[in-house]
Design an enzyme around this catalytic site. Structure first.
Site, PDB file in Angstrom:
ATOM      1  CB  SER A  34      -0.876  -0.038   1.251  1.00 23.99           C
ATOM      2  OG  SER A  34      -1.958   0.849   1.128  1.00 23.99           O
TER       3      SER A  34
ATOM      4  N   GLY B 189      -8.156   1.628  -2.638  1.00 20.47           N
ATOM      5  CA  GLY B 189      -8.834   2.155  -1.455  1.00 20.47           C
ATOM      6  C   GLY B 189      -8.392   3.583  -1.224  1.00 20.47           C
TER       7      GLY B 189
ATOM      8  CB  CYS C 162      -3.038  10.250  28.523  1.00 19.33           C
ATOM      9  SG  CYS C 162      -4.572  11.050  28.946  1.00 19.33           S
TER      10      CYS C 162
HETATM   11  N1  LLP Z   1      -6.727  -5.030  -1.518  1.00 20.65           N
HETATM   12  C1  LLP Z   1      -6.193  -5.702  -0.496  1.00 20.65           C
HETATM   13  C2  LLP Z   1      -6.207  -7.149  -0.528  1.00 20.65           C
HETATM   14  C3  LLP Z   1      -5.617  -5.008   0.576  1.00 20.65           C
HETATM   15  O1  LLP Z   1      -5.070  -5.686   1.574  1.00 20.65           O
HETATM   16  C4  LLP Z   1      -5.623  -3.597   0.576  1.00 20.65           C
HETATM   17  C5  LLP Z   1      -5.044  -2.842   1.698  1.00 20.65           C
HETATM   18  C6  LLP Z   1      -6.223  -2.939  -0.500  1.00 20.65           C
HETATM   19  C7  LLP Z   1      -6.758  -3.678  -1.540  1.00 20.65           C
HETATM   20  C8  LLP Z   1      -6.300  -1.430  -0.577  1.00 20.65           C
HETATM   21  O2  LLP Z   1      -5.060  -0.847  -0.620  1.00 20.65           O
HETATM   22  P1  LLP Z   1      -4.917   0.720  -0.897  1.00 20.65           P
HETATM   23  O3  LLP Z   1      -5.336   0.976  -2.299  1.00 20.65           O
HETATM   24  O4  LLP Z   1      -5.790   1.420   0.070  1.00 20.65           O
HETATM   25  O5  LLP Z   1      -3.479   0.988  -0.652  1.00 20.65           O
HETATM   26  N2  LLP Z   1      -3.558   1.141   7.203  1.00 20.65           N
HETATM   27  C9  LLP Z   1      -2.520   1.343   6.215  1.00 20.65           C
HETATM   28  C10 LLP Z   1      -2.871   0.694   4.907  1.00 20.65           C
HETATM   29  C11 LLP Z   1      -3.126  -0.783   5.004  1.00 20.65           C
HETATM   30  C12 LLP Z   1      -3.583  -1.372   3.713  1.00 20.65           C
HETATM   31  C13 LLP Z   1      -4.032  -2.762   3.888  1.00 20.65           C
HETATM   32  N3  LLP Z   1      -4.544  -3.392   2.717  1.00 20.65           N
HETATM   33  C14 LLP Z   1      -2.266   2.835   6.058  1.00 20.65           C
HETATM   34  O6  LLP Z   1      -2.948   3.625   6.698  1.00 20.65           O
HETATM   35  O7  LLP Z   1      -1.375   3.220   5.333  1.00 20.65           O
END
Ligand code: LLP
Length: 430
Positions: free
Chosen positions: A217, A288, A357
């Site tokens: 990502s 995403g 905190c």
């Molecule tokens: N498809 C799968 C199988 C995934 O595991 C993910 C994200 C996506 C699509 C979407 O990825 P994107 O286009 O959003 O990069 N919490 C982390 C990001 C974790 C992403 C996990 N999987 C952050 O805030 O950077």
């Protein structure tokens, strides 16, 4: 001396109001803060829609929105209305998408270590695809089917197999997933993935329709996706499966100086790469962050300003790691600006911190703000539309902020702020 907040980091339909204030899709952010309180996530709805349309233009119904980035009823409906399928990674995401009225056959069930209950939910709902991550999941599906749990059309459930293609994405270790040393999927290089294909093909409980991978990502290098496509294509081609999904992962710019490919540029590289590799399967993606991140700003109220002589200025706002844990988790950078003066230069080096905190609770480590920043000013942090609301928490029993969709001068509350009584809902101790 730092200039104004880079304009391209703000939602697409941002403008400057008559008093110099930040407007989002015709809505005055100072009025949003007054009406809905702070912190509040303010989204540019047309920006979200435009990004969905961009993905659908390139990939059709194989453009699947990764709901983990940002999910609420309004967002699920929006992505569906714009023609995207939806990726749900848990029973909770599945439940919400179904409750929003998204047809089950437009849902793709994801996740590693899906439980029997989650797989049963997915089968019974009739989800379009299940992306199988491990042999245990195939066992569970077979057991469920043998026990009479099937999808409503009673045909074998369509599945894809998630594989790890051995492509290292250049991103943070915790959000990089395509390399061999990963908890996700079946490894290609060791032959496990090929064995999984044979196993799924032989199963009467499922119909194997494709191969899936997600390399990581916040990936800026579009070439990483082209590499993934060719490695995956080489693996999948001999099996003659109709679908190849390369996951999400397209990065976005968060701070000054960063630049990311657009969804259209990314899709061209991916689709050209697939064509060059002679791949005949349909290509799917699961963006995403690139759909949701830049569509929103978070508005906060400044409560404390501490000018520590010779050290730094701290600016404390009324949110923090509970509405944006990314700086703490990944060391992610953000920009900030004053909602009342979006074009103002920002000569004041300042650390924007939250109200939790712990010292680590920061939102902008090395930020810049206008010198005349004062108490009760409304501060905006751009590019907070992905993995903020969705990874938010109630730490310190802080209330989760509301979400507002702005469009053509109208502000629509789509998630209300939590109340103190909401905090007692699941607690049986009273
Ligand atoms: N498809 C799968 C199988 C995934 O595991 C993910 C994200 C996506 C699509 C979407 O990825 P994107 O286009 O959003 O990069 N919490 C982390 C990001 C974790 C992403 C996990 N999987 C952050 O805030 O950077």
């Amino acid at each position: 001396m730092a200039g104004p907040v880079p304009w391209h980091l703000l939602p697409e339909n941002s403008s400057v109001g008559s008093k110099g204030q930040l407007m989002i899709a015709g809505c005055d952010t100072l009025e949003l803060a007054a009406e809905f309180g702070t912190p509040v996530f303010a989204y540019d709805e047309e920006h979200l829609r435009a990004r969905c349309r961009e993905a659908v233009a390139a990939f059709g119904s194989h453009a699947t929105y990764a709901t983990k980035a940002f999910l609420c009823g309004a967002m699920a409906k929006l992505a569906h209305e714009e023609g995207m399928s939806l990726d749900v990674a848990t029973g909770g995401e599945l439940h919400l998408a179904l409750a929003a009225g998204v047809p089950a056959d437009r849902l793709v069930m994801h996740g590693n270590n899906k439980s029997v209950a989650e797989l049963a939910m997915a089968l019974e709902a009739g989800v379009g695809r299940i992306v199988v991550d491990a042999f245990e999941e195939l066992d569970r599906i077979e057991q469920l089917v043998a026990g009479g749990t099937t999808n409503p059309n009673e045909a074998p459930q369509k599945v894809l197999l998630r594989v790890t293609p051995g492509v290292e994405a250049h991103t943070h270790e915790f959000i990089s997933t395509g390399q061999d040393d990963s908890k996700f999927g079946f490894t290609v290089s060791t032959g496990v993935a090929a064995a999984a294909v044979e196993r799924a093909k032989a199963s009467e409980s499922v119909e194997l329709v494709g191969i899936h991978a997600h390399i990581g990502s916040q990936v800026f290098r579009a070439e990483s996706f082209a590499e993934a496509v060719s490695v995956l294509g080489a693996f999948a081609q001999p099996f003659g499966l109709p679908e190849l999904v390369i996951g999400g992962g397209l990065g976005v710019a968060y701070v000054e100086g960063e630049e990311a490919p657009t969804i259209s540029q990314w899709s061209k590289i991916v689709l050209d790469g697939a064509a060059a590799a002679g791949i005949t399967a349909s290509i799917g993606v699961e963006p995403g962050r690139s759909i949701a991140a830049a569509a929103a700003v978070t508005l906060y109220t400044v409560g404390v300003r501490k000018d520590l002589a010779g050290i730094r200025t701290y600016v404390a706002v009324d949110g923090g790691m509970s509405d944006n844990p990314r700086p703490v988790l990944y060391g992610s950078g953000y920009e900030s600006c004053l909602a009342r003066a979006v074009e103002a230069p920002r000569p004041l080096p300042a650390r924007v911190v939250g109200k939790h905190c712990e010292s680590g609770d920061l939102l902008v480590r090395d930020g810049h703000l206008p010198d005349d920043l004062a108490l009760d000013d409304i501060l905006a942090t751009p590019v907070t539309g992905a993995y903020g609301h969705s990874m938010g928490s109630n730490y310190n029993k802080v209330l989760r902020p509301p979400v507002v969709f702005c469009r053509d001068g109208d502000a629509r509350l789509v998630v209300r702020r939590e109340t103190y009584d909401d905090l007692l809902l699941t607690d049986l101790g009273f």
